[in-house]
Design a protein around this motif. Sequence first.
Motif, PDB file in Angstrom:
ATOM      1  N   VAL A  73       2.545  -6.676 -13.945  1.00 63.51           N
ATOM      2  CA  VAL A  73       3.734  -7.053 -13.388  1.00 63.51           C
ATOM      3  C   VAL A  73       3.456  -8.382 -12.567  1.00 63.51           C
ATOM      4  CG1 VAL A  73       5.063  -6.149 -11.358  1.00 63.51           C
ATOM      5  CG2 VAL A  73       4.027  -4.507 -12.548  1.00 63.51           C
ATOM      6  N   VAL A  74       4.642  -9.319 -12.836  1.00 66.76           N
ATOM      7  CA  VAL A  74       4.710 -10.328 -12.322  1.00 66.76           C
ATOM      8  C   VAL A  74       5.459 -10.581 -11.085  1.00 66.76           C
ATOM      9  CG1 VAL A  74       5.188 -13.046 -12.779  1.00 66.76           C
ATOM     10  CG2 VAL A  74       4.711 -11.489 -14.650  1.00 66.76           C
ATOM     11  N   LEU A  75       4.641 -11.271 -10.175  1.00 63.82           N
ATOM     12  CA  LEU A  75       5.225 -11.509  -8.656  1.00 63.82           C
ATOM     13  C   LEU A  75       5.842 -12.920  -8.716  1.00 63.82           C
ATOM     14  CD1 LEU A  75       2.361 -10.138  -6.560  1.00 63.82           C
ATOM     15  CD2 LEU A  75       4.126  -8.853  -7.525  1.00 63.82           C
ATOM     16  N   ASP A  76       7.219 -12.923  -8.728  1.00 64.78           N
ATOM     17  CA  ASP A  76       7.972 -14.102  -9.252  1.00 64.78           C
ATOM     18  C   ASP A  76       8.071 -14.994  -7.978  1.00 64.78           C
ATOM     19  OD1 ASP A  76       8.363 -13.729 -11.810  1.00 64.78           O
ATOM     20  OD2 ASP A  76       9.851 -12.152 -11.416  1.00 64.78           O
TER      21      ASP A  76
ATOM     22  N   PRO B  74       4.608 -17.959  -9.904  1.00 58.84           N
ATOM     23  CA  PRO B  74       4.425 -16.574 -10.268  1.00 58.84           C
ATOM     24  C   PRO B  74       2.899 -16.239 -10.222  1.00 58.84           C
ATOM     25  CG  PRO B  74       5.306 -17.473 -11.985  1.00 58.84           C
ATOM     26  CD  PRO B  74       5.300 -18.688 -11.219  1.00 58.84           C
ATOM     27  N   TYR B  75       2.645 -14.877 -10.148  1.00 57.45           N
ATOM     28  CA  TYR B  75       1.430 -14.314 -10.324  1.00 57.45           C
ATOM     29  C   TYR B  75       1.247 -12.858 -10.836  1.00 57.45           C
ATOM     30  CZ  TYR B  75      -3.517 -13.985  -8.822  1.00 57.45           C
ATOM     31  OH  TYR B  75      -4.988 -13.800  -8.686  1.00 57.45           O
ATOM     32  N   ARG B  76       0.467 -12.588 -11.567  1.00 53.08           N
ATOM     33  CA  ARG B  76       0.250 -11.165 -12.204  1.00 53.08           C
ATOM     34  C   ARG B  76      -0.491 -10.282 -11.540  1.00 53.08           C
ATOM     35  NH1 ARG B  76      -0.403 -11.832 -18.412  1.00 53.08           N
ATOM     36  NH2 ARG B  76      -2.103 -13.014 -17.776  1.00 53.08           N
ATOM     37  N   VAL B  77      -0.167  -9.170 -11.286  1.00 55.56           N
ATOM     38  CA  VAL B  77      -1.087  -7.988 -10.812  1.00 55.56           C
ATOM     39  C   VAL B  77      -0.869  -6.574 -11.707  1.00 55.56           C
ATOM     40  CG1 VAL B  77      -0.799  -8.561  -8.448  1.00 55.56           C
ATOM     41  CG2 VAL B  77       0.758  -6.953  -9.389  1.00 55.56           C
ATOM     42  N   SER B  78      -1.878  -5.760 -11.515  1.00 56.18           N
ATOM     43  CA  SER B  78      -1.744  -4.572 -12.341  1.00 56.18           C
ATOM     44  C   SER B  78      -2.489  -3.634 -11.663  1.00 56.18           C
ATOM     45  CB  SER B  78      -2.520  -4.681 -13.610  1.00 56.18           C
ATOM     46  OG  SER B  78      -3.706  -5.042 -13.639  1.00 56.18           O
ATOM     47  N   ALA B  79      -2.826  -2.498 -12.151  1.00 51.76           N
ATOM     48  CA  ALA B  79      -3.679  -1.325 -11.519  1.00 51.76           C
ATOM     49  C   ALA B  79      -5.063  -1.660 -11.401  1.00 51.76           C
ATOM     50  CB  ALA B  79      -3.252   0.116 -12.139  1.00 51.76           C
ATOM     51  N   GLU B  80      -5.539  -2.544 -12.540  1.00 55.26           N
ATOM     52  CA  GLU B  80      -6.873  -2.862 -12.355  1.00 55.26           C
ATOM     53  C   GLU B  80      -7.027  -4.125 -11.625  1.00 55.26           C
ATOM     54  OE1 GLU B  80      -5.449  -2.131 -15.048  1.00 55.26           O
ATOM     55  OE2 GLU B  80      -6.125  -0.182 -15.723  1.00 55.26           O
TER      56      GLU B  80
ATOM     57  N   ASP C 268      10.009 -10.769  -5.087  1.00 51.30           N
ATOM     58  CA  ASP C 268      10.784 -10.676  -6.499  1.00 51.30           C
ATOM     59  C   ASP C 268       9.627 -10.164  -7.466  1.00 51.30           C
ATOM     60  OD1 ASP C 268      13.121 -11.220  -5.335  1.00 51.30           O
ATOM     61  OD2 ASP C 268      13.075 -13.449  -6.007  1.00 51.30           O
ATOM     62  N   TRP C 269       9.862  -9.335  -8.401  1.00 44.59           N
ATOM     63  CA  TRP C 269       8.889  -8.928  -9.421  1.00 44.59           C
ATOM     64  C   TRP C 269       9.533  -8.842 -10.913  1.00 44.59           C
ATOM     65  CZ3 TRP C 269      10.148  -4.606 -12.145  1.00 44.59           C
ATOM     66  CH2 TRP C 269      11.206  -3.756 -11.590  1.00 44.59           C
ATOM     67  N   SER C 270       8.913  -8.962 -12.043  1.00 44.43           N
ATOM     68  CA  SER C 270       9.498  -8.727 -13.325  1.00 44.43           C
ATOM     69  C   SER C 270       8.392  -8.008 -14.147  1.00 44.43           C
ATOM     70  CB  SER C 270      10.032 -10.079 -13.903  1.00 44.43           C
ATOM     71  OG  SER C 270       8.624 -10.980 -13.920  1.00 44.43           O
TER      72      SER C 270
ATOM     73  N   GLY D 138      13.353  -6.855 -10.192  1.00 44.77           N
ATOM     74  CA  GLY D 138      13.723  -6.499  -9.107  1.00 44.77           C
ATOM     75  C   GLY D 138      13.234  -6.956  -7.872  1.00 44.77           C
ATOM     76  N   THR D 139      13.516  -6.388  -6.528  1.00 45.35           N
ATOM     77  CA  THR D 139      12.944  -7.135  -5.297  1.00 45.35           C
ATOM     78  C   THR D 139      12.772  -5.961  -4.395  1.00 45.35           C
ATOM     79  OG1 THR D 139      14.587  -9.094  -5.415  1.00 45.35           O
ATOM     80  CG2 THR D 139      13.952  -8.695  -3.494  1.00 45.35           C
ATOM     81  N   VAL D 140      11.664  -6.009  -3.799  1.00 46.29           N
ATOM     82  CA  VAL D 140      11.288  -5.056  -2.723  1.00 46.29           C
ATOM     83  C   VAL D 140      11.358  -5.685  -1.387  1.00 46.29           C
ATOM     84  CG1 VAL D 140       9.800  -3.627  -4.321  1.00 46.29           C
ATOM     85  CG2 VAL D 140       8.624  -5.650  -3.049  1.00 46.29           C
ATOM     86  N   ARG D 141      11.802  -5.071  -0.275  1.00 50.33           N
ATOM     87  CA  ARG D 141      11.835  -5.673   0.819  1.00 50.33           C
ATOM     88  C   ARG D 141      10.503  -5.215   1.615  1.00 50.33           C
ATOM     89  NH1 ARG D 141      16.348  -4.837   5.798  1.00 50.33           N
ATOM     90  NH2 ARG D 141      14.608  -4.903   7.545  1.00 50.33           N
ATOM     91  N   ILE D 142      10.041  -5.922   2.260  1.00 52.54           N
ATOM     92  CA  ILE D 142       8.552  -5.905   2.909  1.00 52.54           C
ATOM     93  C   ILE D 142       8.904  -6.262   4.407  1.00 52.54           C
ATOM     94  CG2 ILE D 142       6.082  -6.424   3.216  1.00 52.54           C
ATOM     95  CD1 ILE D 142       6.048  -7.542   0.293  1.00 52.54           C
ATOM     96  N   ASP D 143       8.474  -4.974   5.158  1.00 53.51           N
ATOM     97  CA  ASP D 143       8.840  -4.989   6.721  1.00 53.51           C
ATOM     98  C   ASP D 143       7.751  -3.990   7.575  1.00 53.51           C
ATOM     99  OD1 ASP D 143       9.888  -2.462   5.973  1.00 53.51           O
ATOM    100  OD2 ASP D 143      11.970  -2.818   5.927  1.00 53.51           O
TER     101      ASP D 143
END
Length: 433
Positions: free
Chosen positions: A296-299, A361-367, A390-392, A398-403
């Motif tokens: 999952v790319v954090l854009d 952008p930066y990539r993450v995964s379960a591992e 923002d992620w792709s 999509g976009t997640v709100r962090i609060d």
Amino acid sequence: MSEVQDDDVQEFAALLRRLKERTDRSYGQLARRLTMNTSTLHRYCAGDAVPLDFAPVERFAALCEATPEERLELHRLWILAVAARQRARTASPPAADSAPSSSADGAAPDSPSATPEAPAPGKPPHRPWFRRRRLLVSAAVATALLATLGSLSALPDDDRPRASDSVQGADPTRTTDAGTERPKSTKSTSPTPSATSPSAEASAKSSAKPTESAAEPSEGADQQRPPVGLPLTWSADSHVWQAGCGHDYVVTKSPEQVPPPPIPQDAGTWAATQNAVHGEQTMVEISVQGRTSTAVVLDALRVRVVGRSAPVQGTSYAMDNGCGGALTPRYFDVDLDKDRPIARPVDGNDTGTPIPAMKLPYRVSAEDPEVLLVDAQTQSCDCSWYLELDWSSQGRTGTVRIDDHGRPFRTTSIEGLPSYGYDTSARKWVPYT
């Protein structure tokens, strides 16, 4: 895994161990700086696992002060190791037709030591029971198929199923070129092929339920559907203190009514019971992780200020008398006093060794999870704000709100407010001189 494939993995692991041994850090110390589990890093260095992404390997090489030539060689070996692992996973032994049956003397009939008897002249060769069953099953399937085809050929042309009917049943929400929803098939099932009047046929079509003729979606159609749901998880902690000890809270109570400072782990509970507001600085630690091994790319990371007002009128309470540490993690700096604040990546420092800033952008995964640290400050307002990430992934965005658990984060200025620190010997709050 073949010996050649195993050699590729072991060469990659050997270079990781050489880089690790030149430092005076343990696996646990390196893993904390790489934000990964100690066991995961040890498996990489032992050759038991290969990271799917080169990003953690790049960060590992930077911590071990690898030269450009070593980094290039590390990247080459990583590519060979990943390819070896993928070949090992796709290679599987051919499945046997059936389990070998034991003969009277204990020898398997398919083993090289067992010599099959020649069939007697004039007699057909004896077939094993499992092959006879296979022939019977194949004959039953062929008979059922011929009966079905014969039934379909006996139907009138109007009642024969068409390819378009099966498509509509498998994907009832498919739209036409004009953008409207394609109607489902609602054919009536008359027991006789007798002709009916146009009005009767229209009445039968209108009374039939759409679910009666809609085909069930096939297993292949389910596998081709795009994944649904959020592909990542996240958590946020806004009660992170500078270097683990330095922080200010603004509380509208007198020093006699305020309890002693908590330990950092209990800061959230302490602040909630005192209705405390972050003074001058709010540090938010965000942990982001994919739900599966798919990347999952954090854009982008954006700041949204939803409210600005005059600073809170109260008293500033410092959680320490000043502290410092040799480790300053990399973070995103946010100036809430700007009209359009942005999250600016900043380098960290580890006892004089710079820690490269995180660039999106930066990539993450379960591992491969990641921790983002956001440092937001103000000198002039009581600011309410939140973050958007923002992620792709796999063609989806999509976009997640962090609060703060559904509420915006809140940071207020402490300029001109009375400041107190806690005297541990006198066990009371004393004013700063």
